[in-house]
Design an enzyme around this catalytic site. Structure first.
Site, PDB file in Angstrom:
ATOM      1  N   LYS A   1      55.078  24.707  46.361  1.00  0.00           N
ATOM      2  CA  LYS A   1      55.004  24.175  44.999  1.00  0.00           C
ATOM      3  C   LYS A   1      54.859  25.297  43.979  1.00  0.00           C
ATOM      4  O   LYS A   1      55.542  25.322  42.953  1.00  0.00           O
ATOM      5  CB  LYS A   1      53.853  23.189  44.855  1.00  0.00           C
ATOM      6  CG  LYS A   1      53.939  22.360  43.576  1.00  0.00           C
ATOM      7  CD  LYS A   1      52.590  21.935  43.061  1.00  0.00           C
ATOM      8  CE  LYS A   1      51.939  23.035  42.269  1.00  0.00           C
ATOM      9  NZ  LYS A   1      50.723  22.615  41.542  1.00  0.00           N
TER      10      LYS A   1
ATOM     11  N   ASP B   1      53.737  17.907  42.552  1.00  0.00           N
ATOM     12  CA  ASP B   1      52.290  17.939  42.764  1.00  0.00           C
ATOM     13  C   ASP B   1      51.809  16.518  43.038  1.00  0.00           C
ATOM     14  O   ASP B   1      52.611  15.580  43.168  1.00  0.00           O
ATOM     15  CB  ASP B   1      51.575  18.550  41.556  1.00  0.00           C
ATOM     16  CG  ASP B   1      51.787  17.749  40.278  1.00  0.00           C
ATOM     17  OD1 ASP B   1      52.388  16.644  40.334  1.00  0.00           O
ATOM     18  OD2 ASP B   1      51.364  18.226  39.215  1.00  0.00           O
TER      19      ASP B   1
END
Length: 217
Positions: free
Chosen positions: A121, A139
């Protein structure tokens, strides 16, 4: 509403609400963005933005940061949480950037993910926000909203990322991931909406009577 209709509506609605997408983490270059994103793990962007001015006054480039002690870094970033791990990662990755990349942040997902403290991420955020390379960082907030809007079955963030990339055109990814984050904070938060409150949820699923159960990543 069919899935493709939801996709088109969501993209149009988010573009109307957020035609511009300022990056929420304060930074001046790819390196300071990388450090800020690393600090944002399990921490709010607001808290990170409160901490980074002092950190970047100490060192705002990998050459200087690699020379700092872990303790000096940890003392500044403690409010962000996980400071023992994050301070060590910041020092080590700074040294690696100096040794491997002449102090530059590599524009490569695999190279970024090899740096300590940098997961998929974080690497995706840096690629999209620092270098403009299409990516779709997912997320927990995007994972939650994608389930509420029927865009993924929500097994995990990896599957959610794949599903969103398949549904939305590649040229929209960088803007869209920020737009979803902004919308989630303002209208469709974890506690403020359960899948039956905000405009996108009620438009996509007007007949939904019960809260949408979401699978945690």
């Amino acid at each position: 509403m069919l899935k493709q209709q939801r996709v088109e509506y969501i993209q149009q609605k988010l573009q109307t609400l957020y035609p511009t997408q300022p990056i929420p983490l304060d930074h001046k270059d790819p390196y300071t963005l990388l450090v800020a994103v690393l600090l944002s793990a399990q921490c709010t962007d607001e808290r990170v933005n409160q901490v980074t001015p002092a950190l970047f006054e100490l060192a705002d480039n990998p050459f200087d940061m690699a020379e700092q002690t872990v303790e000096a870094i940890k003392a500044i970033i403690r409010p962000c949480g996980l400071s023992p791990q994050k301070s060590k990662a910041i020092k080590i990755l700074s040294g690696m950037l100096v040794e491997r990349y002449d102090g530059e942040v590599p524009q490569d997902m695999d190279a970024l993910e090899e740096l300590p403290g940098v997961g998929h991420k974080t690497a995706s955020v840096v690629m999209s926000q620092a270098f403009g390379v299409p990516a779709f960082p997912v997320d927990t907030h995007i994972h939650r909203l994608a389930q509420r809007w029927g865009l993924t079955n929500g097994k995990n963030v990896t599957q959610t990322e794949k599903d969103l990339k398949r549904l939305f055109p590649i040229e929209s990814w960088n803007a869209l991931h920020l737009q979803i984050i902004y919308y989630g904070r303002e209208y469709c938060s974890a506690r403020g909406c359960d899948g039956t409150v905000c405009e996108i949820c009620t438009t996509c699923y007007p007949n939904r009577k019960h809260p949408k159960k979401v699978k945690k990543p």
